[in-house]
Design an enzyme around this catalytic site. Sequence first.
Site, PDB file in Angstrom:
ATOM      1  CG  HIS A 151      12.725   2.553  -5.698  1.00  0.00           C
ATOM      2  ND1 HIS A 151      12.190   1.785  -6.705  1.00  0.00           N
ATOM      3  CD2 HIS A 151      13.780   1.829  -5.226  1.00  0.00           C
ATOM      4  CE1 HIS A 151      12.878   0.670  -6.829  1.00  0.00           C
ATOM      5  NE2 HIS A 151      13.853   0.666  -5.943  1.00  0.00           N
ATOM      6  CG  ASP A 184       9.439   2.709  -8.673  1.00  0.00           C
ATOM      7  OD1 ASP A 184      10.015   3.764  -8.344  1.00  0.00           O
ATOM      8  OD2 ASP A 184       9.870   1.584  -8.368  1.00  0.00           O
ATOM      9  CB  SER A 266      15.991  -0.901  -7.920  1.00  0.00           C
ATOM     10  OG  SER A 266      15.370  -1.705  -6.959  1.00  0.00           O
TER      11      SER A 266
END
Length: 420
Positions: A151, A184, A266
Amino acid sequence: MAVEASWWSHPDGATGHGPGFRLPPGRLPPGRQPAAPVDQLPGAEPGSAPPCVRRSRPAVRIAVCAVLVVLCAGLLGGGVGAVVQGTRQGGRITLHPVNDVGLRRDPGSTAAVVRAVLPGVVYLRVGVAGSDSTGTGIVLDGAGHILTNNHVVAPQGQPGRITVTFSTGQEHPATLVGRDVDSDLAVIQVKGVAGLHPLALGSADRLQVGDPVVAIGAPFGLRGTVTSGIVSARDRPLTSGGTNAGAGLAYLDALQTDAPINPGNSGGPLLDAAGTVVGINTAIRSADSDSSDPFGAQDGAGSIGLGFAIPVDQALRVAEQLINTGRAAHTVIGTTLDLTYQGGARLLGAPGGDTAALRAGDIVTAVDGTPVTSGDDLVALVRGRRPGDTTVLTVQRDGTTLEVPALLHSTPRAGSADSA
């Protein structure tokens, strides 16, 4: 005969017979007569003071003298100190910091760990449709492979233009090697860059709840931000992403930590006390009840002490496949699920082969002792395990609880929400 009592602020009472105090005539209330002199009270000797006054006056004088002595000593000491200070420094005051003798750090301290790993942490800027988003990554090898989240490189579902910033401030463009929506995870690569510092990769299997961990990233674009905490939980099944995040739906068998993680963290490392990578920071739980973004990418989202990381063991399996083949396989049992069922994972199809002990209609309530409350939980926990391993499923069948071993397989096809 009752005696009316009154409190006064002077030890001689309202009559003011003591020295230095006189109550002017006419100040008493109408009809009130002046009090009799002390020596005229019943039982009192002429010219005597009340017993309470005779006892209290010496004590008062001693207390007052003591206070005066202390005050004089303090003033004298302060005055001498000020004079000496002014004499030594020409009337000016200079403040001196203490030396750094007490700031010696142990080689295993958090500061030492961070100093050693920072060169292996990079910061990503991804441009898509005229806007930029940020994230973090870790250097995997000397060939310039960098591991991060899917992402991060595809914030709106499609890969963007990637720029990598190193801890030195140098910027280099990067190309996408491969990405996997279901886990992910993504791998990118920078070429022609010398002096790379790959991070040491550990294992999340040896972690225990309560172990200290450190997260490094660029929350809200603030590169090199370090936070610390503990492992709050293991094997936390988590479903994140989806159409609202634009990056696809991911199933994670996650590590939970209270180390503050915010948007921009992230893809960054979660480190143990030895400085080895044990997880890839991926998601947070936001306090914003209106937020539909489990990745916390919205500006209003922030850490409330509920952060989640992909265990590095799973991340490395996916990264190796992405580097070698450009795509990743997934771990499955080989059955379909009833996603409308709550209270466990209800199997619609029975897997064959080595997992023939499972039957359609079985309700899986735990995987290796970790509770399962839905089909999504089962998918997440299974995909976090290695193909070829055997997992023990707790199954409810016809009112009976069974422990059923299931051999895990690898499938090259993309996973679906109703399959495990």
